[in-house]
Design a protein around this motif. Structure first.
Motif, PDB file in Angstrom:
ATOM      1  N   ALA A  84      -0.567   3.131   8.457  1.00 53.25           N
ATOM      2  CA  ALA A  84       0.261   2.963   9.648  1.00 53.25           C
ATOM      3  C   ALA A  84       0.802   1.534   9.783  1.00 53.25           C
ATOM      4  CB  ALA A  84      -0.541   3.335  10.893  1.00 53.25           C
ATOM      5  N   ASP A  85       0.016   0.528   9.335  1.00 47.13           N
ATOM      6  CA  ASP A  85       0.492  -0.851   9.496  1.00 47.13           C
ATOM      7  C   ASP A  85       1.613  -1.179   8.507  1.00 47.13           C
ATOM      8  OD1 ASP A  85      -1.547  -0.716   7.505  1.00 47.13           O
ATOM      9  OD2 ASP A  85      -1.789  -2.904   7.564  1.00 47.13           O
ATOM     10  N   HIS A  86       1.993  -0.192   7.671  1.00 47.50           N
ATOM     11  CA  HIS A  86       3.102  -0.394   6.736  1.00 47.50           C
ATOM     12  C   HIS A  86       4.238   0.611   6.917  1.00 47.50           C
ATOM     13  CE1 HIS A  86       0.847  -3.391   4.249  1.00 47.50           C
ATOM     14  NE2 HIS A  86      -0.149  -2.810   4.911  1.00 47.50           N
ATOM     15  N   ILE A  87       3.958   1.753   7.593  1.00 46.36           N
ATOM     16  CA  ILE A  87       5.024   2.764   7.736  1.00 46.36           C
ATOM     17  C   ILE A  87       5.328   3.150   9.176  1.00 46.36           C
ATOM     18  CG2 ILE A  87       4.485   3.789   5.481  1.00 46.36           C
ATOM     19  CD1 ILE A  87       3.310   6.209   7.133  1.00 46.36           C
ATOM     20  N   THR A 142       5.251   0.187   0.348  1.00 50.68           N
ATOM     21  CA  THR A 142       4.134  -0.042  -0.572  1.00 50.68           C
ATOM     22  C   THR A 142       3.086   1.052  -0.477  1.00 50.68           C
ATOM     23  OG1 THR A 142       2.935  -1.409   1.026  1.00 50.68           O
ATOM     24  CG2 THR A 142       4.449  -2.544  -0.497  1.00 50.68           C
ATOM     25  N   HIS A 143       2.740   1.486   0.741  1.00 50.96           N
ATOM     26  CA  HIS A 143       1.761   2.573   0.873  1.00 50.96           C
ATOM     27  C   HIS A 143       1.808   3.143   2.283  1.00 50.96           C
ATOM     28  CE1 HIS A 143      -0.560  -0.861   2.392  1.00 50.96           C
ATOM     29  NE2 HIS A 143      -1.393  -0.007   2.947  1.00 50.96           N
ATOM     30  N   ALA A 144       1.106   4.245   2.494  1.00 52.41           N
ATOM     31  CA  ALA A 144       1.316   5.067   3.695  1.00 52.41           C
ATOM     32  C   ALA A 144       0.397   4.749   4.868  1.00 52.41           C
ATOM     33  CB  ALA A 144       1.216   6.552   3.325  1.00 52.41           C
ATOM     34  N   GLY A 159       1.640  -6.132  -1.419  1.00 48.39           N
ATOM     35  CA  GLY A 159       1.173  -5.039  -0.570  1.00 48.39           C
ATOM     36  C   GLY A 159      -0.326  -5.193  -0.391  1.00 48.39           C
ATOM     37  N   ASP A 160      -1.005  -4.146   0.082  1.00 46.65           N
ATOM     38  CA  ASP A 160      -2.465  -4.210   0.196  1.00 46.65           C
ATOM     39  C   ASP A 160      -3.027  -3.880  -1.179  1.00 46.65           C
ATOM     40  OD1 ASP A 160      -1.806  -4.552   2.792  1.00 46.65           O
ATOM     41  OD2 ASP A 160      -2.873  -2.799   3.573  1.00 46.65           O
ATOM     42  N   ILE A 161      -3.898  -4.750  -1.681  1.00 43.39           N
ATOM     43  CA  ILE A 161      -4.408  -4.502  -3.035  1.00 43.39           C
ATOM     44  C   ILE A 161      -5.926  -4.463  -3.063  1.00 43.39           C
ATOM     45  CG2 ILE A 161      -2.440  -5.425  -4.316  1.00 43.39           C
ATOM     46  CD1 ILE A 161      -3.952  -8.047  -4.606  1.00 43.39           C
ATOM     47  N   VAL A 178       0.035 -13.562   3.589  1.00 43.34           N
ATOM     48  CA  VAL A 178       0.330 -12.719   4.759  1.00 43.34           C
ATOM     49  C   VAL A 178      -0.843 -11.763   4.966  1.00 43.34           C
ATOM     50  CG1 VAL A 178       2.828 -12.835   4.386  1.00 43.34           C
ATOM     51  CG2 VAL A 178       1.505 -10.971   3.340  1.00 43.34           C
ATOM     52  N   HIS A 179      -0.719 -10.897   6.007  1.00 41.14           N
ATOM     53  CA  HIS A 179      -1.672  -9.794   6.188  1.00 41.14           C
ATOM     54  C   HIS A 179      -3.102 -10.328   6.268  1.00 41.14           C
ATOM     55  CE1 HIS A 179      -3.511  -5.770   5.576  1.00 41.14           C
ATOM     56  NE2 HIS A 179      -2.304  -5.253   5.743  1.00 41.14           N
ATOM     57  N   GLY A 180      -3.296 -11.339   7.126  1.00 35.24           N
ATOM     58  CA  GLY A 180      -4.637 -11.871   7.316  1.00 35.24           C
ATOM     59  C   GLY A 180      -4.624 -12.800   8.510  1.00 35.24           C
TER      60      GLY A 180
HETATM   61 ZN   LIG Z   1      -2.177  -3.138   5.502  1.00 35.34          ZN
END
Ligand SMILES: [Zn+2]
Ligand SMILES: [Zn+2]
Length: 1014
Positions: free
Chosen positions: A62-65, A58-60, A172-174, A417-419
């Motif tokens: 660190a918590d995603h790649i 989804t994006h670059a 993803g993160d929005i 998620v992500h919270g």
């Molecule tokens: Zn994130």
């Protein structure tokens, strides 16, 4: 359809999903946790036994790649799909870490160390994912993927997946609210998905008004600086850093806060550069600015910090704002700054983003509230006395926005998620009436039952989707890449119309199929050999990135930003073109340039239209240090070398090599001229040769029209011009003189400069050539070296200034009588003086005169008791004055017996005869009677010219020299004491010496002193 939450479900960090759709597995994101206490990785063991076909990112962040290299290791053939921007940002974030591989870098990156080569191998498998259209992938038959803009940071996407057995959206993160760098999120166009996996970072919160919060932060920075301390804003390198830079600069531009220096440190810098390559992923405003060639992250108050020494200097300097990663003070330069600033009462640390529970940033905030005052950071315990505050500039949607996003999509089920627990629970209450689940890490969610309606809707989407464009690989068929393959490679890459930026790695992959580090290096080296970059334009911002020329997305002016760091040929005034280094692109379609040393123009800003051509890349190292003078020297050397080469070139010969209607690049012209297309000096020489002959050559496609690629050809009048004889290159007089001025300045004793228009040779007239040639020797040598012309000093002394200096140095007790006499051969100025002065005073004046002018100063004193050197008759009357010639004749006859009279002159005005004797001192006393007779007979006054005839004096000394001696050098004359010193070698008896001295005095009235070297 099933989804396994491998990580990032119940908190921020290590986001990772495994999804099964249409019977195939794929992974979305694989990040790491920054929280040091927790396991940094997602539960990758849950992937065991699953045949993962593809990976989506989804994006670059660190918590995603961060864990992607490990997933790649487990599934080495699975392609990794990411937006172009994310692909490039991953390359920056991960390959940089790999290259540096040290602790500091790793802390800053907040990533674990990977086995060597793993990142490179992983990046080889990244494939571009187009935003906004339904795509199908060969690895995932039956699945349609829709990527949509997610806001958050550049390149971030939300992903929609649909297949016959289900559909889901991964947010993803929005960020819904538009930011300065990116527009707000748009949900993927999938109606009523079976599952929405929604981030919930700020599920508890409603963000304050963004603009108000930005202004509040800007004012806090200004206040901190006003207090006299430094202000540190720790921030994530990717996203937040760029936002901060833009908002602070905007507040300064609008005058909302005063101007103060802003320093940017850590990985933020490199990400800023990378953003410049991704205009399509940025806000329309930035897109426009970047395409026009501006660099919006580096305004006039912004400095990118280069090394640690500079950090010390910044803290020792005046109050400034420092923007630096890492964002949670877990490492990187921000932790370094924080340990130094925390104990200072006037300093500030302003927190602007998410802080992990255990991070030093969070503890700093807690501490500010609880008034404790020590903090463990960077392995040290520091006192905290500085000002600490928090500002909410989130790149995440708030609770209300998240709820609205979910409501619009109408999902059958929502997984938050992500919270943290609190955030997810709060968001759940906002999603009233929806089927909401809060998955834990490691949990699997399956779609219950199949409904025909959703399957048919999904199929409808699949019908309109088309296959994803991917770069071809291995087109070189095993042949090593060479310069003749560049065009072929370009044709292959240009088949993907949206591909604007490619990396060296991607190009190597396209050619070789599997790119090793050496292959990538080789491809990049060969591309760099083409100074015109006809196919791939190397991007200054990111060394390994290239812009693909001629792509449909390319907008006019896009190429301008590539100019920074290049040497341009610039029309600086009509008919005058100089090589300059392009330092920056500035608002108003202008470049800021650096001139060669020796050329001083007040302007350093020139319009794009003044650019004649790109000569080639500038010196890398010097440019990076930002210091002006090495570049100025580099350019001056280039000018000199090019001038030397140009003298060997003939415009006529070159014209004869050209075909009438053909167009040539500068490189091709170089080859036709027999010069090297890869040598900067050769290129400059050929470019200037063509520029200097506008009747023979013309630009068929100028710089701006040709998007930076200039084409040359023969001018319409070329044949006519060739029928004239070729004129030799005329030197640039203005430039030559300006170089001399550069070395010499404008010394007051330089009163004339003349340049030979044919050769460029220079003659400089100084008041005192002898002094000047000693004083300026090295400066003139250097100027001659730089200009390539000869520089000589005119031999003539300025007599007016000479006598002025003589008068000014005279001891106070003496006054000059009559005009000074100047004896050029002897380099002597003789003054007749009245008054009193000690010998020391006179000697001092003589020494100073010698020093200032290189000349001797002779002082003759009128001594009433012993009129030694002049005779002046008071009785001279005018009544019976004879005619001038008759008077002269009478004088000659009367004095015929006296030796040494060599000239009789007459001053009719005063009625005085001037008698010149070789040795006035010798005749003075002896001929008094004859002089009286002359006065009586002629009615003229008579004066003996006081100065000795120096050649005769020296000749007499030589003549009287004892036989056994010879003179070394020339005799030195001492007018002050009427003495001649002679240095001799050889042998002579004391008697012989004394006899010679006696004879000399008798003949000349002067004394002779021998110094005999044995
Ligand atoms: Zn994130
Ligand atoms: Zn993120």
């Amino acid at each position: 359809m099933q989804v396994v939450f491998l990580g990032g479900a119940s908190g921020v960090g290590a986001s990772c999903l495994a999804i099964e759709l249409a019977g195939q597995w794929f992974v979305v994101d694989a990040g790491v946790r920054v929280d040091k206490k927790a396991d940094p990785l997602p539960d990758l063991a849950l992937l065991e036994g699953k045949d993962v076909r593809a990976i989506f990112v989804t994006h670059a962040h660190a918590d995603h790649i961060g864990a992607l290299p490990l997933v790649h290791q487990a599934f080495p053939t699975a392609p990794i799909y990411a937006s172009r921007a994310t692909g490039l940002l991953m390359e920056v974030m991960l390959s940089d870490a790999l290259k540096i591989m040290n602790k500091r870098a790793m802390e800053e990156m907040e990533l674990p160390l990977y086995p060597e080569g793993l990142v490179a191998g992983m990046l080889n498998h990244v494939r571009p994912l187009t935003i906004g259209e339904g795509l199908t992938f060969p690895e995932l038959p039956g699945v349609t993927v829709q990527a949509s803009r997610a806001g958050h940071i550049a390149g971030a996407v939300s992903l929609g997946f649909s297949a016959s057995d289900g559909s889901l959206v991964v947010s993803g993160d929005i960020s819904i609210t538009p930011q300065r760098t990116v527009q707000g999120a748009l949900a993927p166009p999938i109606t009523r998905p079976d599952l929405l996996i929604l981030e919930s970072t700020y599920g508890t919160r409603l963000h304050p008004n963004r603009q108000a919060e930005e202004l509040r932060l800007a004012q806090a920075v200004a206040e901190g600086i006003d207090r006299g301390g430094h202000t540190l804003i720790p921030c994530f390198a990717l996203g937040r850093g760029q936002e901060l830079l833009l908002l602070l600069q905007a507040a300064q531009d609008k005058g909302q806060i005063p101007e103060f220096p802003i320093y940017v440190d850590g990985l933020v810098r490199r990400v800023c550069s990378t953003y410049l390559l991704l205009p399509e992923a940025l806000s329309p405003t930035l897109q426009r600015q970047i395409r026009k060639g501006y660099t919006p992250f580096t305004g006039r108050t912004v400095t990118f910090v280069r090394d640690e020494r500079e950090r010390e200097r910044i803290l020792a300097g005046p109050p400034a704002c420092i923007i630096s990663s890492s964002g949670m003070l877990t490492g990187g330069p921000s932790a370094w700054y924080a340990t130094r600033l925390a104990p200072q009462e006037d300093a500030s640390i302003l927190i602007t983003g998410y802080q992990d529970e255990e991070s030093p940033g969070r503890r700093l905030l807690d501490l500010a509230e609880q008034k404790k005052n020590t903090l463990d950071i960077g392995g040290q315990t520091v006192q905290v006395l500085c000002h600490v505050a928090k500002y909410n500039l989130s790149a995440h949607a708030d609770g209300g926005e998240l709820a609205a996003y979910a409501t619009a999509l109408q999902p059958k089920r929502v997984a938050l998620v992500h919270g943290d627990e609190e955030a997810r629970a709060a968001l759940r209450t906002r999603l009233e009436g929806m089927d909401v689940i809060l998955p834990g890490d490691g949990m699997t969610v399956e779609k219950h039952g199949k409904r025909a309606s959703s399957a048919s809707r999904a199929r409808a989407t699949t019908d309109s989707a088309h296959a994803v464009d991917t770069l071809p690989t291995g087109i070189g068929g095993g042949i090593p890449f060479d310069s003749m393959h560049v065009e072929e490679l370009w044709r292959a890459v240009a088949t993907i119309p949206t591909l604007r930026i490619v990396t060296g790695r991607e190009l190597a992959l396209t050619w070789y199929g599997e790119a090793t580090e050496e292959d990538t290096q080789r491809v990049m080296e060969i591309l760099d050999e083409d100074y015109e970059q006809r196919y791939f334009v190397r991007q200054h911002a990111l060394a390994e990135a290239y812009r693909v020329r001629g792509q449909s997305e390319e907008t006019p002016g896009d190429f301008i930003s590539d100019l920074v760091g290049h040497i341009l040929l610039m029309a600086i005034s009509p008919g005058s073109a100089k090589p300059v280094l392009c330092r920056a692109i500035e608002p108003g379609a202008a470049v800021r340039v650096q001139f060669p040393r020796g050329i001083s123009y007040e302007r350093t800003r020139f319009p794009f239209s003044a650019i004649l051509d790109v000569i080639g890349p500038g010196p890398q190292d010097n440019y990076e240090t930002g210091s002006a003078s090495p570049i100025a020297l580099f350019l001056a050397d280039l000018v000199r070398d090019a001038r030397r080469i140009r003298r060997t070139l003939s415009a006529h010969d070159l014209a004869r090599e050209c075909r009438e209607e053909a167009s040539y690049t500068l490189s091709e012209m170089c080859m036709l001229a027999g010069a090297s297309p890869q040598s900067l000096e050769d290129r400059l020489a050929v470019a200037k040769l063509m520029h200097k002959h506008p009747h023979i050559f013309m630009q068929k496609r100028p710089f701006l029209e040709g998007e930076g690629l200039v084409l040359y050809g023969l001018a319409p009048s070329w044949e006519e011009a060739l029928s004239e004889p070729e004129e030799a290159e005329r030197p640039d007089q203005h430039w030559i003189l300006s170089v001399i001025e550069q070395y010499l300045g404008n010394p007051p004793d330089l009163y004339r400069r003349s340049v030979d228009p044919e050769t460029g040779d220079v003659t400089l007239s100084f008041h005192f050539p002898a002094v000047a040639s000693a004083k300026y020797a090295s400066a003139l040598d250097a100027a001659a070296e730089e200009t390539g012309v000869s520089i000589t000093i005119a031999p003539h002394t300025h007599q007016g200034i000479l006598t002025e200096v003589a008068r000014s140095l005279l001891p106070a007790g003496l006054t000059v009588k009559g005009k000074p006499s100047i004896y050029v051969d002897q380099q002597l100025v003789q003054l007749n003086c009245a008054g009193e002065a000690t010998t020391e005073e006179i000697q001092q004046a003589q020494a100073q005169f010698m020093e200032q002018t290189g000349w001797y100063l002779g002082v003759e004193r009128e001594q009433p008791d012993k009129p030694r050197s002049t005779y002046w008759s008071a009785s001279a009357g005018s009544a019976g004055r004879k005619e001038q010639n008759e008077a002269i004749s009478i004088a000659r006859k009367a004095l015929a017996g006296e030796s040494g009279l060599y000239k009789v002159g007459a001053d009719g005005g005063t009625g005085t005869l001037l008698l010149r004797f070789y040795f006035p001192d010798a005749v003075q006393g002896r001929i008094e009677q004859q002089l009286k007779t002359v006065e009586e007979k002629t009615g003229w006054g008579v004066r003996i010219y006081p100065s000795v005839h120096q050649e005769e004096l020296a000749a007499t000394a030589r003549r009287l020299l004892p036989e056994g001696l010879s003179i070394d050098g020339s005799p030195s004359l001492h007018h002050d004491r009427h003495a001649v010193d002679v240095t001799c070698s050889g042998q002579a008896s004391q008697e012989e010496l004394e006899e010679a001295e006696r004879r000399f005095n008798e003949v000349t009235g002067w004394s002779l002193n021998f110094k005999v070297r044995i």
